[in-house]
Design an enzyme around this catalytic site. Sequence first.
Site, PDB file in Angstrom:
ATOM      1  N   GLY A  48       5.366  -0.335  -3.758  1.00  0.00           N
ATOM      2  CA  GLY A  48       4.581  -1.559  -3.657  1.00  0.00           C
ATOM      3  C   GLY A  48       3.262  -1.456  -4.410  1.00  0.00           C
ATOM      4  N   THR A  85      18.137  -1.119  -1.291  1.00  0.00           N
ATOM      5  CA  THR A  85      18.405   0.243  -1.762  1.00  0.00           C
ATOM      6  C   THR A  85      19.892   0.461  -2.022  1.00  0.00           C
ATOM      7  OG1 THR A  85      18.423   2.545  -1.038  1.00  0.00           O
ATOM      8  CG2 THR A  85      18.401   0.909   0.698  1.00  0.00           C
ATOM      9  N   TYR A 121      18.491   4.676   8.640  1.00  0.00           N
ATOM     10  CA  TYR A 121      17.663   3.968   7.636  1.00  0.00           C
ATOM     11  C   TYR A 121      18.532   3.022   6.814  1.00  0.00           C
ATOM     12  CZ  TYR A 121      15.714   3.225   2.971  1.00  0.00           C
ATOM     13  OH  TYR A 121      15.328   2.664   1.778  1.00  0.00           O
ATOM     14  N   ALA A 122      19.621   3.557   6.250  1.00  0.00           N
ATOM     15  CA  ALA A 122      20.471   2.744   5.381  1.00  0.00           C
ATOM     16  C   ALA A 122      21.077   1.573   6.158  1.00  0.00           C
ATOM     17  CB  ALA A 122      21.567   3.615   4.770  1.00  0.00           C
ATOM     18  N   ALA A 138       0.835  -1.213   0.000  1.00  0.00           N
ATOM     19  CA  ALA A 138       0.000   0.000   0.000  1.00  0.00           C
ATOM     20  C   ALA A 138       0.868   1.262   0.000  1.00  0.00           C
ATOM     21  CB  ALA A 138      -0.938   0.019   1.202  1.00  0.00           C
ATOM     22  N   ASP A 153       1.350  -6.464  10.431  1.00  0.00           N
ATOM     23  CA  ASP A 153       2.727  -6.015  10.676  1.00  0.00           C
ATOM     24  C   ASP A 153       3.682  -7.150  10.295  1.00  0.00           C
ATOM     25  OD1 ASP A 153       5.141  -5.238  11.812  1.00  0.00           O
ATOM     26  OD2 ASP A 153       4.244  -4.594  13.708  1.00  0.00           O
ATOM     27  N   LEU A 203      -0.342  -0.299   7.003  1.00  0.00           N
ATOM     28  CA  LEU A 203      -0.958   1.033   6.807  1.00  0.00           C
ATOM     29  C   LEU A 203      -0.425   2.005   7.859  1.00  0.00           C
ATOM     30  CD1 LEU A 203      -4.663   0.151   5.838  1.00  0.00           C
ATOM     31  CD2 LEU A 203      -2.720   0.632   4.336  1.00  0.00           C
ATOM     32  N   LYS A 260      18.537  -1.152   6.479  1.00  0.00           N
ATOM     33  CA  LYS A 260      18.360  -1.889   5.220  1.00  0.00           C
ATOM     34  C   LYS A 260      19.561  -2.818   4.970  1.00  0.00           C
ATOM     35  CE  LYS A 260      15.461  -1.474   2.497  1.00  0.00           C
ATOM     36  NZ  LYS A 260      14.120  -2.133   2.338  1.00  0.00           N
TER      37      LYS A 260
HETATM   38  P1  NAD Z   1       6.868   3.814   1.437  1.00  0.00           P
HETATM   39  O1  NAD Z   1       7.296   4.407   2.714  1.00  0.00           O
HETATM   40  O2  NAD Z   1       6.120   4.635   0.448  1.00  0.00           O
HETATM   41  O3  NAD Z   1       5.962   2.518   1.712  1.00  0.00           O
HETATM   42  C1  NAD Z   1       6.276   1.603   2.730  1.00  0.00           C
HETATM   43  C2  NAD Z   1       5.046   0.730   2.953  1.00  0.00           C
HETATM   44  O4  NAD Z   1       5.365  -0.253   3.950  1.00  0.00           O
HETATM   45  C3  NAD Z   1       3.814   1.493   3.465  1.00  0.00           C
HETATM   46  O5  NAD Z   1       2.653   1.087   2.781  1.00  0.00           O
HETATM   47  C4  NAD Z   1       3.732   1.097   4.933  1.00  0.00           C
HETATM   48  O6  NAD Z   1       2.408   1.107   5.454  1.00  0.00           O
HETATM   49  C5  NAD Z   1       4.299  -0.316   4.897  1.00  0.00           C
HETATM   50  N1  NAD Z   1       4.846  -0.740   6.184  1.00  0.00           N
HETATM   51  C6  NAD Z   1       5.673  -0.032   7.003  1.00  0.00           C
HETATM   52  N2  NAD Z   1       5.939  -0.746   8.120  1.00  0.00           N
HETATM   53  C7  NAD Z   1       5.292  -1.931   7.979  1.00  0.00           C
HETATM   54  C8  NAD Z   1       5.190  -3.092   8.795  1.00  0.00           C
HETATM   55  N3  NAD Z   1       5.814  -3.175   9.982  1.00  0.00           N
HETATM   56  N4  NAD Z   1       4.447  -4.131   8.352  1.00  0.00           N
HETATM   57  C9  NAD Z   1       3.789  -4.063   7.166  1.00  0.00           C
HETATM   58  N5  NAD Z   1       3.834  -2.979   6.358  1.00  0.00           N
HETATM   59  C10 NAD Z   1       4.587  -1.929   6.760  1.00  0.00           C
HETATM   60  O7  NAD Z   1       8.187   3.211   0.781  1.00  0.00           O
HETATM   61  P2  NAD Z   1       8.608   3.076  -0.759  1.00  0.00           P
HETATM   62  O8  NAD Z   1       9.296   4.297  -1.196  1.00  0.00           O
HETATM   63  O9  NAD Z   1       7.472   2.534  -1.528  1.00  0.00           O
HETATM   64  O10 NAD Z   1       9.737   1.953  -0.613  1.00  0.00           O
HETATM   65  C11 NAD Z   1       9.398   0.564  -0.674  1.00  0.00           C
HETATM   66  C12 NAD Z   1      10.663  -0.250  -0.480  1.00  0.00           C
HETATM   67  O11 NAD Z   1      11.601   0.065  -1.498  1.00  0.00           O
HETATM   68  C13 NAD Z   1      11.376   0.003   0.842  1.00  0.00           C
HETATM   69  O12 NAD Z   1      11.851  -1.230   1.323  1.00  0.00           O
HETATM   70  C14 NAD Z   1      12.532   0.909   0.484  1.00  0.00           C
HETATM   71  O13 NAD Z   1      13.606   0.710   1.365  1.00  0.00           O
HETATM   72  C15 NAD Z   1      12.845   0.446  -0.919  1.00  0.00           C
HETATM   73  N6  NAD Z   1      13.428   1.433  -1.829  1.00  0.00           N
HETATM   74  C16 NAD Z   1      12.839   2.655  -1.997  1.00  0.00           C
HETATM   75  C17 NAD Z   1      13.368   3.565  -2.927  1.00  0.00           C
HETATM   76  C18 NAD Z   1      12.742   4.936  -3.156  1.00  0.00           C
HETATM   77  O14 NAD Z   1      13.323   5.747  -3.860  1.00  0.00           O
HETATM   78  N7  NAD Z   1      11.560   5.219  -2.620  1.00  0.00           N
HETATM   79  C19 NAD Z   1      14.512   3.213  -3.650  1.00  0.00           C
HETATM   80  C20 NAD Z   1      15.099   1.964  -3.447  1.00  0.00           C
HETATM   81  C21 NAD Z   1      14.533   1.083  -2.537  1.00  0.00           C
HETATM   82  O1  DAU Z   2      18.536   5.907  -3.047  1.00  0.00           O
HETATM   83  C1  DAU Z   2      17.380   5.204  -2.703  1.00  0.00           C
HETATM   84  C2  DAU Z   2      16.718   5.878  -1.530  1.00  0.00           C
HETATM   85  O2  DAU Z   2      16.169   7.094  -2.042  1.00  0.00           O
HETATM   86  C3  DAU Z   2      15.636   5.033  -0.866  1.00  0.00           C
HETATM   87  O3  DAU Z   2      16.239   3.910  -0.279  1.00  0.00           O
HETATM   88  C4  DAU Z   2      14.892   5.835   0.198  1.00  0.00           C
HETATM   89  O4  DAU Z   2      13.811   5.065   0.710  1.00  0.00           O
HETATM   90  C5  DAU Z   2      14.356   7.088  -0.426  1.00  0.00           C
HETATM   91  O5  DAU Z   2      13.742   7.884   0.565  1.00  0.00           O
HETATM   92  C6  DAU Z   2      15.479   7.878  -1.105  1.00  0.00           C
HETATM   93  O6  DAU Z   2      16.403   8.430  -0.128  1.00  0.00           O
HETATM   94  P1  DAU Z   2      16.981   9.935  -0.273  1.00  0.00           P
HETATM   95  O7  DAU Z   2      17.395  10.376   1.061  1.00  0.00           O
HETATM   96  O8  DAU Z   2      17.956  10.020  -1.380  1.00  0.00           O
HETATM   97  O9  DAU Z   2      15.605  10.649  -0.774  1.00  0.00           O
HETATM   98  P2  DAU Z   2      14.908  12.020  -0.353  1.00  0.00           P
HETATM   99  O10 DAU Z   2      13.778  12.203  -1.314  1.00  0.00           O
HETATM  100  O11 DAU Z   2      14.612  12.083   1.090  1.00  0.00           O
HETATM  101  O12 DAU Z   2      16.030  13.097  -0.673  1.00  0.00           O
HETATM  102  C7  DAU Z   2      16.581  13.191  -1.985  1.00  0.00           C
HETATM  103  C8  DAU Z   2      17.646  14.293  -1.943  1.00  0.00           C
HETATM  104  O13 DAU Z   2      16.986  15.545  -1.732  1.00  0.00           O
HETATM  105  C9  DAU Z   2      18.639  14.144  -0.810  1.00  0.00           C
HETATM  106  O14 DAU Z   2      19.906  14.606  -1.247  1.00  0.00           O
HETATM  107  C10 DAU Z   2      18.103  15.073   0.274  1.00  0.00           C
HETATM  108  C11 DAU Z   2      17.451  16.186  -0.533  1.00  0.00           C
HETATM  109  N1  DAU Z   2      16.289  16.842   0.109  1.00  0.00           N
HETATM  110  C12 DAU Z   2      15.281  16.043   0.551  1.00  0.00           C
HETATM  111  C13 DAU Z   2      14.177  16.597   1.183  1.00  0.00           C
HETATM  112  C14 DAU Z   2      13.064  15.715   1.690  1.00  0.00           C
HETATM  113  C15 DAU Z   2      16.227  18.228   0.219  1.00  0.00           C
HETATM  114  O15 DAU Z   2      17.128  18.952  -0.240  1.00  0.00           O
HETATM  115  N2  DAU Z   2      15.132  18.775   0.829  1.00  0.00           N
HETATM  116  C16 DAU Z   2      14.104  18.027   1.331  1.00  0.00           C
HETATM  117  O16 DAU Z   2      13.155  18.601   1.892  1.00  0.00           O
END
Ligand code: NAD
Ligand code: DAU
Length: 347
Positions: A13, A124, A149-150, A9, A59, A35, A153
């Site tokens: 995903g 990631t 966070y990193a 959700a 969860d 959620l 992961k």
């Molecule tokens: P998101 O935060 O948008 O979504 C995370 C989802 O996980 C939400 O729906 C939340 O309700 C659910 N969730 C959180 N804790 C939970 C729990 N304990 N049990 C069940 N569900 C739970 O994240 P996203 O950006 O869609 O990222 C998804 C995955 O991809 C993550 O594992 C993230 O590390 C990875 N990822 C994200 C990016 C990016 O740029 N967003 C890049 C590379 C990898």
């Molecule tokens: O690289 C993959 C990762 O990308 C994922 O694993 C993470 O889940 C995802 O959140 C993302 O991490 P970043 O930290 O790179 O993304 P974010 O969108 O938070 O920030 C992107 C860049 O922008 C980073 O250099 C920080 C900067 N930033 C971010 C925010 C939220 C700003 O300058 N201002 C802001 O308000």
Amino acid sequence: MKLLVTGGAGFIGANYVQHVLATYPDDEIVTFDLLTYAGNLANLEPVLDNPRHRFVRGDIADRAAVTAALGDGVDAIVNFAAESHVDRSIADAGVFLTTNVVGTQVLLDAARAHGVGRFLQVSTDEVYGSLGPTGAFSEETPLAPNSPYAASKAAADLLVRAAHHTHGVPALITRCSNNYGPYQFPEKLIPLFVTNALADQPLPLYGDGRQVRDWIHVEDHCRGVDLVLRQGRVGEVYNLGGGNERENLEVAKLILDTLGKPRSLIRHVSDRLGHDRRYAIDARKIERELGWTPRREFARGLDDTIEWYRAHRAWWEAVKSGAYRDYYERTYGQRLVGAAGVEGDRT
Ligand code: NAD
Ligand code: DAU
């Protein structure tokens, strides 16, 4: 195939669930999601009535709930569930350990107990740390995570590796760069800046704004995850990237220019603690082994994404109400008051 998609959700995903149901007419999906603030059933609205899809709230760190969701068994688990925002992990790392680390181990144990055929961990590029001005992360790059966070992961990746090595769990890992596209929670750079610009609010740019991210459209990521799930070699890691490095300042300007908003909306605010300077991905392994390459060109993909947020104002206005306001105030309140200046003064 019958899939259990955890975190379905959330942003990536939900895009993945929709992609699979549209691509494979016989596949069935159970979406399992807690959620949290980032999960939103509205992200799954197009498939909620699909008879091949079922939603279960739960969860991933709850063994009984995971076991119940597996029911008679599934062919594969795809784990997107995570706490995913770096800034939140800097403020409070606790839940990152429970969900990202303990939750992943619970899923691995359940996969083993139920004889699940494939387990894909969505990881990631941040597990590799930060790059200097040149070079790119390959699958051989040592893990050197910099944010809580990193680190969470990376810990999960090591548990996946151990489950495969010790117990033979048929696990695979993908490590992708920064995604953008529809349904992304507006705490992340692109949706935050797009929605703030649409509302004529300041765009808080951390530090000098010269940090580099490699942007990939979420559709390309989902296609890659699916390819690895179905055709990847178990026990392997596959990097995915957009081949599209941009400075944050450039992205901010592109967004404002596309929307016809003034660049003076950019505010340089105090930097993120421990801010990674640059990410870049070497995706040659998945290109060579599975024939994957990203297809969505950035300028076009960003235009489409901006258009999506413009057309879905009700979606992000609802998301940005309530608890989001407290988060925004905590993260940006003092920084915006003390902002170093507007970008318009510098360009
Ligand atoms: P998101 O935060 O948008 O979504 C995370 C989802 O996980 C939400 O729906 C939340 O309700 C659910 N969730 C959180 N804790 C939970 C729990 N304990 N049990 C069940 N569900 C739970 O994240 P996203 O950006 O869609 O990222 C998804 C995955 O991809 C993550 O594992 C993230 O590390 C990875 N990822 C994200 C990016 C990016 O740029 N967003 C890049 C590379 C990898
Ligand atoms: O690289 C993959 C990762 O990308 C994922 O694993 C993470 O889940 C995802 O959140 C993302 O991490 P970043 O930290 O790179 O993304 P974010 O969108 O938070 O920030 C992107 C860049 O922008 C980073 O250099 C920080 C900067 N930033 C971010 C925010 C939220 C700003 O300058 N201002 C802001 O308000």
